[in-house]
Design a protein around this motif. Sequence first.
Motif, PDB file in Angstrom:
ATOM      1  N   LEU A  22       0.973  -1.161   0.550  1.00  0.00           N
ATOM      2  CA  LEU A  22      -0.104  -0.311   0.127  1.00  0.00           C
ATOM      3  C   LEU A  22       1.112   1.260   0.077  1.00  0.00           C
ATOM      4  O   LEU A  22       0.889   2.627  -0.435  1.00  0.00           O
ATOM      5  N   LEU A  23       2.065   1.357   0.440  1.00  0.00           N
ATOM      6  CA  LEU A  23       2.591   2.263   0.303  1.00  0.00           C
ATOM      7  C   LEU A  23       3.211   2.700  -0.933  1.00  0.00           C
ATOM      8  O   LEU A  23       3.711   3.493  -1.237  1.00  0.00           O
ATOM      9  N   LYS A  24       3.291   1.610  -1.603  1.00  0.00           N
ATOM     10  CA  LYS A  24       3.595   2.299  -2.862  1.00  0.00           C
ATOM     11  C   LYS A  24       3.021   2.372  -3.720  1.00  0.00           C
ATOM     12  O   LYS A  24       3.305   3.175  -4.886  1.00  0.00           O
ATOM     13  N   ARG A  25       1.259   2.505  -3.474  1.00  0.00           N
ATOM     14  CA  ARG A  25       0.162   3.480  -4.336  1.00  0.00           C
ATOM     15  C   ARG A  25       0.005   4.454  -4.210  1.00  0.00           C
ATOM     16  O   ARG A  25       0.637   4.958  -3.260  1.00  0.00           O
ATOM     17  N   SER A  26      -0.686   5.329  -5.677  1.00  0.00           N
ATOM     18  CA  SER A  26      -0.466   6.252  -5.896  1.00  0.00           C
ATOM     19  C   SER A  26      -1.522   6.469  -4.642  1.00  0.00           C
ATOM     20  O   SER A  26      -2.408   5.691  -3.362  1.00  0.00           O
ATOM     21  N   PRO A  27      -1.735   7.888  -3.697  1.00  0.00           N
ATOM     22  CA  PRO A  27      -2.955   8.725  -3.122  1.00  0.00           C
ATOM     23  C   PRO A  27      -4.139   8.514  -3.158  1.00  0.00           C
ATOM     24  O   PRO A  27      -4.814   7.901  -2.539  1.00  0.00           O
ATOM     25  N   GLU A  28      -4.078   8.627  -4.456  1.00  0.00           N
ATOM     26  CA  GLU A  28      -5.444   8.123  -5.398  1.00  0.00           C
ATOM     27  C   GLU A  28      -6.251   7.033  -4.959  1.00  0.00           C
ATOM     28  O   GLU A  28      -7.304   6.373  -4.331  1.00  0.00           O
ATOM     29  N   GLU A  29      -5.536   5.789  -5.523  1.00  0.00           N
ATOM     30  CA  GLU A  29      -5.849   5.050  -5.410  1.00  0.00           C
ATOM     31  C   GLU A  29      -5.718   4.134  -3.461  1.00  0.00           C
ATOM     32  O   GLU A  29      -7.089   3.584  -3.186  1.00  0.00           O
ATOM     33  N   LEU A  30      -4.958   4.831  -2.859  1.00  0.00           N
ATOM     34  CA  LEU A  30      -4.809   4.537  -0.847  1.00  0.00           C
ATOM     35  C   LEU A  30      -6.685   5.468  -0.987  1.00  0.00           C
ATOM     36  O   LEU A  30      -6.930   4.538   0.485  1.00  0.00           O
ATOM     37  N   MET A  31      -7.159   6.804  -1.464  1.00  0.00           N
ATOM     38  CA  MET A  31      -8.623   7.231  -0.461  1.00  0.00           C
ATOM     39  C   MET A  31      -9.010   5.988  -1.307  1.00  0.00           C
ATOM     40  O   MET A  31     -10.465   6.364  -0.406  1.00  0.00           O
ATOM     41  N   GLU A  32      -9.214   5.519  -2.529  1.00  0.00           N
ATOM     42  CA  GLU A  32     -10.594   4.957  -3.061  1.00  0.00           C
ATOM     43  C   GLU A  32     -10.505   3.641  -2.274  1.00  0.00           C
ATOM     44  O   GLU A  32     -12.321   3.288  -2.152  1.00  0.00           O
ATOM     45  N   PHE A  33      -9.275   3.445  -1.681  1.00  0.00           N
ATOM     46  CA  PHE A  33      -9.685   1.663  -1.011  1.00  0.00           C
ATOM     47  C   PHE A  33      -9.925   1.605   0.217  1.00  0.00           C
ATOM     48  O   PHE A  33     -10.601   1.296   1.214  1.00  0.00           O
ATOM     49  N   ALA A  34      -9.319   2.965   0.751  1.00  0.00           N
ATOM     50  CA  ALA A  34      -9.752   3.640   2.430  1.00  0.00           C
ATOM     51  C   ALA A  34     -11.368   4.064   2.551  1.00  0.00           C
ATOM     52  O   ALA A  34     -12.600   3.603   3.415  1.00  0.00           O
ATOM     53  N   SER A  35     -12.016   4.380   1.556  1.00  0.00           N
ATOM     54  CA  SER A  35     -13.066   4.833   1.200  1.00  0.00           C
ATOM     55  C   SER A  35     -14.187   3.636   0.592  1.00  0.00           C
ATOM     56  O   SER A  35     -15.243   3.072   1.423  1.00  0.00           O
TER      57      SER A  35
END
Length: 189
Positions: A22-35
């Motif tokens: 997850l640390l290697k993912r973009s902020p957008e991907e992380l936000m999508e995952f968190a959402s």
Amino acid sequence: MDQFAKLPGIGQKTAERLVFYLLKRSPEELMEFASALAHLKDKISVCRECYNYSESNPCPICVDQKRDKRLLCIVSKPQDLLVLEKTSEYQGVYHVLGGLIDPLNGVTPQQLRIRELIERIKRYRAQEVILAFNSDMPGETTVLYLTKLLKQFPNLKITRLAQGLPLGSDLEYTDEVTLTNALRGRREL
């Protein structure tokens, strides 16, 4: 890592790998995952017909007009339903019991959705129920209980998934119960 390690089947090493991924993912991907995680309980509910998890209620399987509502496959949990659906072979509907009868762990028939099952069988005039449970003690106990209970419907065919040898297995390493089931369930070619 501590949060991932709380999930079933996730040890400390796997939790570590997930966090580094997850640390290697973009902020957008992380936000999508968190959402998606944050809204899990808001968007997913239990189908009022079959008790599967779904984004709609009733679920897409229960409202599908192509499905035969007189053919009812009974499973223990939603994960079992998903596995059967992946085959694209079954065209009936499902009923999720919510577990299996397991007296050693305090699970009785009253804790399962058996009353709702009986209501569905009556409402849709089911012609066949397929008992799709694991071949373990709770699965066998549930099969015996439901078979006895469902005999009250004289025109209802009660079946269960075939049991036997898994593809690619060696006879010499197969246990006696599996071999017995394979012999009893043999078919003419």
